[in-house]
Design a protein around this motif. Structure first.
Motif, PDB file in Angstrom:
ATOM      1  N   ILE A  11    -106.760 -26.343  36.581  1.00 54.90           N
ATOM      2  CA  ILE A  11    -106.803 -27.795  35.681  1.00 54.90           C
ATOM      3  C   ILE A  11    -106.573 -27.286  34.132  1.00 54.90           C
ATOM      4  O   ILE A  11    -105.924 -27.524  33.467  1.00 54.90           O
ATOM      5  CB  ILE A  11    -107.803 -28.741  35.875  1.00 54.90           C
ATOM      6  N   THR A  12    -107.534 -26.034  33.687  1.00 57.59           N
ATOM      7  CA  THR A  12    -107.483 -25.729  32.491  1.00 57.59           C
ATOM      8  C   THR A  12    -106.274 -24.901  32.183  1.00 57.59           C
ATOM      9  O   THR A  12    -105.729 -25.324  31.051  1.00 57.59           O
ATOM     10  CB  THR A  12    -108.885 -24.705  32.255  1.00 57.59           C
ATOM     11  N   GLY A  13    -105.766 -24.079  32.905  1.00 62.89           N
ATOM     12  CA  GLY A  13    -104.561 -23.470  32.854  1.00 62.89           C
ATOM     13  C   GLY A  13    -103.270 -24.457  32.824  1.00 62.89           C
ATOM     14  O   GLY A  13    -102.539 -24.222  31.900  1.00 62.89           O
ATOM     15  N   LEU A  14    -103.464 -25.457  33.349  1.00 65.38           N
ATOM     16  CA  LEU A  14    -102.285 -26.349  33.265  1.00 65.38           C
ATOM     17  C   LEU A  14    -102.268 -27.132  32.151  1.00 65.38           C
ATOM     18  O   LEU A  14    -101.157 -27.550  31.480  1.00 65.38           O
ATOM     19  CB  LEU A  14    -102.579 -27.358  34.684  1.00 65.38           C
ATOM     20  N   VAL A  15    -103.325 -27.605  31.752  1.00 65.27           N
ATOM     21  CA  VAL A  15    -103.476 -28.221  30.294  1.00 65.27           C
ATOM     22  C   VAL A  15    -102.960 -27.439  29.324  1.00 65.27           C
ATOM     23  O   VAL A  15    -102.226 -27.863  28.253  1.00 65.27           O
ATOM     24  CB  VAL A  15    -104.935 -28.674  30.086  1.00 65.27           C
ATOM     25  N   VAL A  16    -103.559 -26.133  29.471  1.00 65.78           N
ATOM     26  CA  VAL A  16    -102.863 -25.341  28.264  1.00 65.78           C
ATOM     27  C   VAL A  16    -101.468 -24.944  28.265  1.00 65.78           C
ATOM     28  O   VAL A  16    -100.826 -24.998  27.213  1.00 65.78           O
ATOM     29  CB  VAL A  16    -103.826 -24.021  28.224  1.00 65.78           C
ATOM     30  N   VAL A  17    -100.924 -24.964  29.313  1.00 66.71           N
ATOM     31  CA  VAL A  17     -99.519 -24.590  29.503  1.00 66.71           C
ATOM     32  C   VAL A  17     -98.627 -25.876  28.856  1.00 66.71           C
ATOM     33  O   VAL A  17     -97.785 -25.813  28.111  1.00 66.71           O
ATOM     34  CB  VAL A  17     -99.058 -24.493  30.791  1.00 66.71           C
ATOM     35  N   ILE A  18     -99.184 -27.047  29.221  1.00 69.33           N
ATOM     36  CA  ILE A  18     -98.466 -28.402  28.794  1.00 69.33           C
ATOM     37  C   ILE A  18     -98.613 -28.482  27.336  1.00 69.33           C
ATOM     38  O   ILE A  18     -97.510 -28.793  26.550  1.00 69.33           O
ATOM     39  CB  ILE A  18     -99.121 -29.534  29.543  1.00 69.33           C
ATOM     40  N   VAL A  19     -99.806 -27.996  26.670  1.00 69.72           N
ATOM     41  CA  VAL A  19    -100.019 -28.111  25.349  1.00 69.72           C
ATOM     42  C   VAL A  19     -99.212 -27.180  24.555  1.00 69.72           C
ATOM     43  O   VAL A  19     -98.417 -27.677  23.680  1.00 69.72           O
ATOM     44  CB  VAL A  19    -101.372 -28.128  24.798  1.00 69.72           C
ATOM     45  N   LEU A  20     -98.978 -25.910  25.157  1.00 67.38           N
ATOM     46  CA  LEU A  20     -98.369 -24.791  24.435  1.00 67.38           C
ATOM     47  C   LEU A  20     -96.740 -25.246  24.240  1.00 67.38           C
ATOM     48  O   LEU A  20     -96.037 -24.950  23.526  1.00 67.38           O
ATOM     49  CB  LEU A  20     -98.633 -23.656  25.342  1.00 67.38           C
ATOM     50  N   ILE A  21     -96.252 -25.728  25.599  1.00 67.73           N
ATOM     51  CA  ILE A  21     -94.776 -26.165  25.797  1.00 67.73           C
ATOM     52  C   ILE A  21     -94.549 -26.972  24.810  1.00 67.73           C
ATOM     53  O   ILE A  21     -93.540 -26.992  23.880  1.00 67.73           O
ATOM     54  CB  ILE A  21     -94.450 -26.419  27.223  1.00 67.73           C
ATOM     55  N   ALA A  22     -95.466 -28.001  24.923  1.00 64.07           N
ATOM     56  CA  ALA A  22     -95.139 -29.366  23.844  1.00 64.07           C
ATOM     57  C   ALA A  22     -95.357 -28.639  22.376  1.00 64.07           C
ATOM     58  O   ALA A  22     -94.334 -29.090  21.252  1.00 64.07           O
ATOM     59  CB  ALA A  22     -96.143 -30.298  23.958  1.00 64.07           C
ATOM     60  N   LEU A  23     -96.334 -27.895  22.071  1.00 66.81           N
ATOM     61  CA  LEU A  23     -96.426 -27.171  20.640  1.00 66.81           C
ATOM     62  C   LEU A  23     -95.167 -26.526  20.273  1.00 66.81           C
ATOM     63  O   LEU A  23     -94.456 -26.748  19.305  1.00 66.81           O
ATOM     64  CB  LEU A  23     -97.493 -26.421  20.701  1.00 66.81           C
ATOM     65  N   LEU A  24     -94.808 -25.597  21.301  1.00 66.18           N
ATOM     66  CA  LEU A  24     -93.312 -24.845  21.041  1.00 66.18           C
ATOM     67  C   LEU A  24     -92.163 -25.657  20.646  1.00 66.18           C
ATOM     68  O   LEU A  24     -91.441 -25.555  19.683  1.00 66.18           O
ATOM     69  CB  LEU A  24     -92.920 -24.032  21.903  1.00 66.18           C
ATOM     70  N   VAL A  25     -91.920 -26.816  21.527  1.00 64.75           N
ATOM     71  CA  VAL A  25     -90.932 -27.660  21.359  1.00 64.75           C
ATOM     72  C   VAL A  25     -90.814 -28.499  19.997  1.00 64.75           C
ATOM     73  O   VAL A  25     -89.770 -28.481  19.174  1.00 64.75           O
ATOM     74  CB  VAL A  25     -90.826 -28.826  22.663  1.00 64.75           C
ATOM     75  N   ILE A  26     -92.101 -29.256  19.768  1.00 63.41           N
ATOM     76  CA  ILE A  26     -92.182 -29.452  18.600  1.00 63.41           C
ATOM     77  C   ILE A  26     -92.079 -28.871  17.330  1.00 63.41           C
ATOM     78  O   ILE A  26     -91.276 -29.323  16.430  1.00 63.41           O
ATOM     79  CB  ILE A  26     -93.558 -30.234  18.373  1.00 63.41           C
ATOM     80  N   SER A  27     -92.571 -27.428  17.310  1.00 60.41           N
ATOM     81  CA  SER A  27     -92.453 -26.582  16.132  1.00 60.41           C
ATOM     82  C   SER A  27     -91.104 -26.391  16.026  1.00 60.41           C
ATOM     83  O   SER A  27     -90.721 -26.358  14.939  1.00 60.41           O
ATOM     84  CB  SER A  27     -93.299 -25.309  16.621  1.00 60.41           C
ATOM     85  N   TYR A  28     -90.079 -26.007  16.839  1.00 66.74           N
ATOM     86  CA  TYR A  28     -88.778 -25.787  17.071  1.00 66.74           C
ATOM     87  C   TYR A  28     -88.001 -26.784  16.258  1.00 66.74           C
ATOM     88  O   TYR A  28     -87.023 -26.705  15.468  1.00 66.74           O
ATOM     89  CB  TYR A  28     -88.165 -25.357  18.500  1.00 66.74           C
ATOM     90  N   MET A  29     -88.161 -28.298  16.828  1.00 64.54           N
ATOM     91  CA  MET A  29     -87.572 -29.210  16.357  1.00 64.54           C
ATOM     92  C   MET A  29     -87.876 -29.485  14.862  1.00 64.54           C
ATOM     93  O   MET A  29     -86.961 -29.773  14.127  1.00 64.54           O
ATOM     94  CB  MET A  29     -87.976 -30.509  17.112  1.00 64.54           C
ATOM     95  N   ALA A  30     -89.276 -29.411  14.537  1.00 68.53           N
ATOM     96  CA  ALA A  30     -89.509 -29.774  13.039  1.00 68.53           C
ATOM     97  C   ALA A  30     -88.858 -28.503  12.269  1.00 68.53           C
ATOM     98  O   ALA A  30     -88.583 -28.890  10.955  1.00 68.53           O
ATOM     99  CB  ALA A  30     -91.121 -29.853  13.192  1.00 68.53           C
ATOM    100  N   TYR A  31     -88.891 -27.259  12.783  1.00 68.46           N
ATOM    101  CA  TYR A  31     -88.599 -26.170  11.817  1.00 68.46           C
ATOM    102  C   TYR A  31     -86.845 -26.545  11.292  1.00 68.46           C
ATOM    103  O   TYR A  31     -86.670 -26.512  10.365  1.00 68.46           O
ATOM    104  CB  TYR A  31     -88.680 -25.065  12.477  1.00 68.46           C
ATOM    105  N   TRP A  32     -86.100 -26.949  12.505  1.00 68.15           N
ATOM    106  CA  TRP A  32     -84.723 -27.011  12.343  1.00 68.15           C
ATOM    107  C   TRP A  32     -84.390 -28.210  11.542  1.00 68.15           C
ATOM    108  O   TRP A  32     -83.419 -28.369  10.639  1.00 68.15           O
ATOM    109  CB  TRP A  32     -83.907 -26.854  13.438  1.00 68.15           C
TER     110      TRP A  32
END
Length: 379
Positions: A11-32
């Motif tokens: 459960i912990t790993g799943l939550v971390v992966v979801i947060v990390l993916i969301a963070l990367l997507v948001i960071s990429y979109m925000a940067y461009w």
């Protein structure tokens, strides 16, 4: 392998992966998105600077062109400078006066005066006529007035050979030869209004010549030349307000004969401190090339230092000039990169927090299940 991993860890790993993916997507979109906004903002700012500077430069060279055209049509210039005998003011060639300074006697004067009396004839009476009075023009004073009124450095009127007839420069008087620093200024000015390249003076000053032909009623031609002090122009285009640390304004002109592009001013970022010369068609400085060819626009370019830059360019019809306002992209995106770095730091902190929260929640959720499992095992 996954069977040996506890359910809380999963459960912990799943939550971390979801947060990390969301963070990367948001960071990429925000940067461009921010990068696009920053580029648009700087592009608009450069466009405003380029257009404002182009208007100022165009006004200066428009004044020069209008002054040339005004003087070309001036009666004082058309009639006052024709067939004028050029003295050798401040030009001592060492020849003296080969014809002397006395009056020349007319050998036929006596014969003509007594021609009718000698033959006993009475001279015919043609009536009394008033002598024709020719208009007298103060060309020198006129040129001095134009010079002081418009702020020109000097004004010259020369013969087609370059011999000066009138000059506002006390060091280059009538009878001197005009020094053509390019070697083609006089020839081109005799054909049409022509703008020369920069002339460097010994005192560190810079000037430019604009000349044009003067066609007199007799069919004779002379050349009118205005010298403009470029230091006055540099005070305007060298103003880097709103251009940051690496921004600069470049003024250039294409020499159609040689295919070279000559910089009219010294770039702010050029370590050599010299006037640059480009060849039309070079892979670098495309913005400068486009501006000298009559184009207007904004976009990314590689400058004369082979560095990426964002530029806005404009064409200046009077003088056939091109103007470019530009700034290094490294400076543009420096703040954005810092923002992106801070965003990543915040993201890492968020991942740590989410990991801690997920571990706590997973234990809270799985403990009842583990208790139930143990109970079932006892039954």
């Amino acid at each position: 392998m996954f069977k040996n991993i506890s359910i809380s860890t999963k459960i912990t790993g799943l939550v971390v992966v979801i947060v990390l993916i969301a963070l990367l997507v948001i960071s990429y979109m925000a940067y461009w998105l921010n990068k696009s906004d920053v580029q648009d903002s700087y592009s608009q700012n450069l466009k405003v600077v380029a257009e404002a500077q182009a208007v100022k430069v165009d006004a200066i060279f428009s004044n020069l062109v209008n002054s040339i055209e005004f003087l070309q049509a001036s009666k004082t210039i058309l009639e006052g400078t024709i067939a004028s005998e050029s003295s050798t003011e401040n030009c001592d060639f060492g020849f003296g006066d080969p014809f002397g300074s006395g009056d020349v006697d007319d050998p036929f004067a006596e014969e003509e005066s007594g021609s009718f009396d000698d033959f006993g004839l009475e001279a015919p009476d043609f009536g009394t006529t008033e002598p024709t009075r020719e208009a007298v023009y103060d060309v020198q004073g006129y040129l001095n007035t134009i010079k002081s009124s418009f702020g020109f450095k000097d004004i010259f009127i020369t013969e087609t050979t370059g011999k000066v007839r009138f000059s506002t420069n006390s060091n280059i008087g009538a009878g001197c030869n005009f020094i053509d620093h390019e070697g083609t200024t006089l020839a081109k000015a005799l054909q049409d209004i022509h703008l020369s390249n920069i002339k460097t003076h010994e005192d560190g000053g810079y000037s430019i010549y604009m000349g044009g032909p003067v066609i007199h009623s007799s069919g004779e031609s002379s050349i009118l030349i205005i010298e403009y002090n470029m230091n006055l122009l540099y005070q305007t285009i060298n103003d880097s307000t709103g251009l940051g640390k690496t921004g600069e304004v470049i003024l250039a002109r294409l020499d159609s004969t040689s295919g070279r592009i000559n910089f009219i001013n010294k770039p702010r970022n050029d370590v050599d401190g010299a006037f640059k010369i480009l060849t039309y068609g070079d892979v670098n400085s495309k913005a400068v090339q486009r501006s000298t060819k009559g184009e207007n626009g904004t976009g990314a370019t590689i400058d004369y230092r082979v560095k990426e830059a964002l530029a806005s360019w404009a064409y200046i019809p009077n003088g056939n000039l091109g103007l470019v306002a530009k700034i290094d992209t490294a400076e543009i995106y420096s703040d954005l990169n810092a923002y992106y770095f801070n965003f990543l730091i915040s993201g890492l902190i968020l991942i740590l927090i989410s990991t801690f929260v997920s571990l706590t929640l997973s234990k809270y959720l799985t403990n009842p299940l583990l208790s139930l499992k143990k109970t079932l095992e006892l039954v």
